[in-house]
Design a protein around this motif. Structure first.
Motif, short mmCIF file in Angstrom:
data_model
loop_
_atom_site.label_atom_id
_atom_site.label_comp_id
_atom_site.label_asym_id
_atom_site.label_seq_id
_atom_site.Cartn_x
_atom_site.Cartn_y
_atom_site.Cartn_z
N ARG A 50 -48.32 -0.26 -5.45
CA ARG A 50 -47.08 -1.02 -5.62
C ARG A 50 -46.07 -0.66 -4.53
NH1 ARG A 50 -47.27 -0.45 -10.99
NH2 ARG A 50 -46.11 1.49 -10.87
N TRP A 51 -45.98 0.65 -4.24
CA TRP A 51 -45.05 1.10 -3.22
C TRP A 51 -45.42 0.56 -1.85
CZ3 TRP A 51 -40.48 2.80 -1.96
CH2 TRP A 51 -40.28 3.30 -0.68
N LYS A 52 -46.68 0.77 -1.46
CA LYS A 52 -47.10 0.39 -0.11
C LYS A 52 -47.05 -1.11 0.12
CE LYS A 52 -48.14 4.23 2.07
NZ LYS A 52 -47.52 4.63 3.35
N GLU A 53 -47.45 -1.89 -0.87
CA GLU A 53 -47.63 -3.32 -0.63
C GLU A 53 -46.46 -4.19 -1.05
OE1 GLU A 53 -49.88 -3.71 1.29
OE2 GLU A 53 -51.06 -1.91 0.94
N PHE A 54 -45.52 -3.63 -1.83
CA PHE A 54 -44.38 -4.44 -2.27
C PHE A 54 -43.03 -3.76 -1.98
CE2 PHE A 54 -47.99 -5.67 -4.90
CZ PHE A 54 -48.01 -7.05 -4.69
N GLN A 55 -42.87 -2.53 -2.46
CA GLN A 55 -41.57 -1.88 -2.34
C GLN A 55 -41.24 -1.47 -0.90
OE1 GLN A 55 -42.81 0.72 -5.72
NE2 GLN A 55 -40.67 0.56 -6.32
N LEU A 56 -42.21 -0.92 -0.19
CA LEU A 56 -41.96 -0.53 1.20
C LEU A 56 -41.67 -1.73 2.09
CD1 LEU A 56 -41.69 1.68 3.30
CD2 LEU A 56 -44.19 1.69 3.55
N PRO A 57 -42.44 -2.84 2.00
CA PRO A 57 -42.07 -4.03 2.78
C PRO A 57 -40.66 -4.54 2.44
CG PRO A 57 -44.34 -4.21 2.07
CD PRO A 57 -43.78 -3.00 1.37
N ASP A 58 -40.26 -4.43 1.17
CA ASP A 58 -38.90 -4.83 0.79
C ASP A 58 -37.87 -3.92 1.46
OD1 ASP A 58 -39.72 -6.92 -0.75
OD2 ASP A 58 -39.53 -5.89 -2.67
N LEU A 59 -38.21 -2.62 1.56
CA LEU A 59 -37.30 -1.67 2.22
C LEU A 59 -37.18 -1.99 3.71
CD1 LEU A 59 -35.73 0.67 0.95
CD2 LEU A 59 -37.47 2.23 1.84
N VAL A 60 -38.29 -2.39 4.31
CA VAL A 60 -38.27 -2.82 5.72
C VAL A 60 -37.36 -4.03 5.89
CG1 VAL A 60 -39.65 -3.82 7.58
CG2 VAL A 60 -40.53 -1.86 6.29
N LYS A 61 -37.49 -4.97 4.96
CA LYS A 61 -36.64 -6.17 5.01
C LYS A 61 -35.17 -5.82 4.85
CE LYS A 61 -36.20 -10.75 2.87
NZ LYS A 61 -36.73 -11.66 1.80
N LYS A 62 -34.88 -4.83 3.98
CA LYS A 62 -33.49 -4.43 3.73
C LYS A 62 -32.87 -3.73 4.93
CE LYS A 62 -30.77 -1.29 0.81
NZ LYS A 62 -30.83 -0.31 -0.32
N HIS A 63 -33.58 -2.76 5.51
CA HIS A 63 -33.00 -1.94 6.58
C HIS A 63 -33.28 -2.48 7.98
CE1 HIS A 63 -31.63 1.31 3.98
NE2 HIS A 63 -32.80 1.30 3.36
N GLN A 64 -34.27 -3.36 8.11
CA GLN A 64 -34.63 -3.95 9.39
C GLN A 64 -34.82 -2.90 10.49
OE1 GLN A 64 -31.62 -6.96 10.17
NE2 GLN A 64 -32.56 -8.38 8.72
N PRO A 65 -35.72 -1.95 10.27
CA PRO A 65 -35.95 -0.93 11.30
C PRO A 65 -36.73 -1.50 12.48
CG PRO A 65 -37.56 -0.70 9.55
CD PRO A 65 -36.60 -1.77 9.11
N ASP A 66 -36.61 -0.82 13.60
CA ASP A 66 -37.42 -1.18 14.77
C ASP A 66 -38.82 -0.56 14.65
OD1 ASP A 66 -35.29 -2.44 16.61
OD2 ASP A 66 -34.37 -0.57 15.97
N VAL A 67 -38.88 0.58 13.95
CA VAL A 67 -40.14 1.31 13.81
C VAL A 67 -40.29 1.80 12.38
CG1 VAL A 67 -41.52 3.29 14.60
CG2 VAL A 67 -40.01 2.11 16.22
#
Length: 372
Positions: free
Chosen positions: A71-88
């Motif tokens: 759940r973390w890897k496939e849903f929550q972490l991508p959502d965190l990427v969307k929220k913070h918009q990191p370069d890496v």
């Protein structure tokens, strides 16, 4: 440049990967770069202290953990990427999300054990985990690994050639005090002893070490003990602790082999400070942190000639032929009888340990993050 560091796995990580993740997070804070903004998915200390999925687990509990991880890897972490918009995005635990992401990925694959040693893992779990690893190696992915040995091993098994960089990690800092009471209570304060620290995974070859130690005692009649500190192997297939316990009893070594189980950092520091030598008989390693910890504590190291251990030791340890019980015993005897050899190894080992600092560790990541 924004960098998101995924620290979720700290809630179950043990030994090497836990040290890697904690030291990476701490080094990022200790040695900031003006062009890099770090974002942590979790507070590392809080996440590593989480006991929800640690300890003995039933099948249902293990299934719940795998579902939580997925759940973390496939849903929550991508959502965190969307929220913070990191370069890496840095994933230091082998697995990156399958979902498409608008950023570069640095995925840390510590070793090639899953490919090299399939017999040590449950078949279904290995198949599932390898699938997760491979599906996460997509888009703008770069692999970080721990040694040249691991890099060569991974290129052998990965069908696609990915950009891959070796970054030497830093050992755990054990500077916050010694638990000398632990040594006194267990009869080690004034006792010479060989030691090994780590889980009882089969690849560690700890039953062979016990047999070599028994031969050492029979040959020398010396007053030594053997300390094997650490918890059980990560699965029933991988766990050699019951075999070691039975072997100690069969050889009548109950008073000579000390099995304290898991030890905290203060107890580890005390064990290192008082040890005669560190013995690392493993048949396969991706790095070998205890070699550097021991050397930093001025302890001579006997290690197998496994490539990663040879690379990390840098010629400052005393190697024996991997899996050769007789050779290991002879190296233990040689060290016990040669004070000049010990002094030479201690000096060289201390200098070797200084090459693996937290600053150099994070600078390796900074160079990869900022490269054009």
């Amino acid at each position: 440049m924004k960098v998101l560091l995924d620290l979720q796995y700290l809630n179950v990580a043990t030994t090497g990967i836990k040290t890697y993740m904690m030291e990476l997070a701490e080094a990022a804070l200790a040695y900031p770069h003006p062009e890099i903004e770090w974002i942590f998915s979790h507070d590392p200390k809080i996440q590593s202290a989480d006991q929800t999925f640690k300890g003995h687990q039933s099948k249902i509990q293990r299934l719940n953990y795998h579902m939580d991880y997925f759940r973390w890897k496939e849903f929550q972490l991508p959502d965190l990427v969307k929220k913070h918009q990191p370069d890496v995005l840095i994933c230091p635990d082998f697995v990156s999300p399958v979902a498409s992401l608008p950023c570069r990925r640095l995925t840390v694959i510590h070793d090639a054990f899953f490919w090299q040693m399939p017999q040590n893992y449950p078949k279904w779990w290995r198949t599932y985990f390898l699938r997760l690893i491979k599906k996460g190696l997509k888009e703008n992915t770069e692999i970080i690994t721990t040694t040249e040995y691991s890099r060569k091993s991974l290129y052998k098994y990965l069908k696609k050639i990915y950009p891959m960089t070796v970054i030497y990690q830093a050992p755990k800092r054990l500077e916050n005090g010694l638990d000398t009471t632990f040594l006194e209570e267990n009869g080690l304060a004034d006792q010479k002893y060989f030691m090994h620290l780590g889980t009882f995974d089969k690849r560690k070859n700890l039953p062979m070490l016990v047999r070599a130690f028994d031969n050492f005692l029979n040959k020398t009649k010396a007053d030594f003990k053997l300390v094997l500190a650490g918890g059980a192997g990560q699965s029933a297939q991988m766990n050699d602790l019951p075999i070691v316990e039975k072997l100690v009893e069969e050889l009548g070594l109950q008073d000579k082999v000390f099995l304290p189980g898991y030890v905290n950092d203060h107890q580890v520091a005390a064990l290192y400070k008082n040890a005669f030598a560190y013995v690392f008989p493993s048949e396969n390693e991706g790095f070998g942190i205890p070699i550097l910890e021991a050397m930093a504590n001025r302890i001579p190291v006997i290690h197998s000639d496994q490539p990663a251990l040879m690379e990390v030791a840098g010629g400052c340890g005393l190697p024996f032929k991997t899996g050769d019980q007789q050779d290991l015993m002879e190296k233990m005897i040689f060290l016990a009888l040669d004070d000049d050899q010990i002094n030479s190894m201690v000096g060289k080992g201390l200098e070797q340990s200084k090459k693996f600092s937290a600053q150099k560790f994070i600078e390796g990541f900074q160079n990869v993050i900022l490269k054009k």
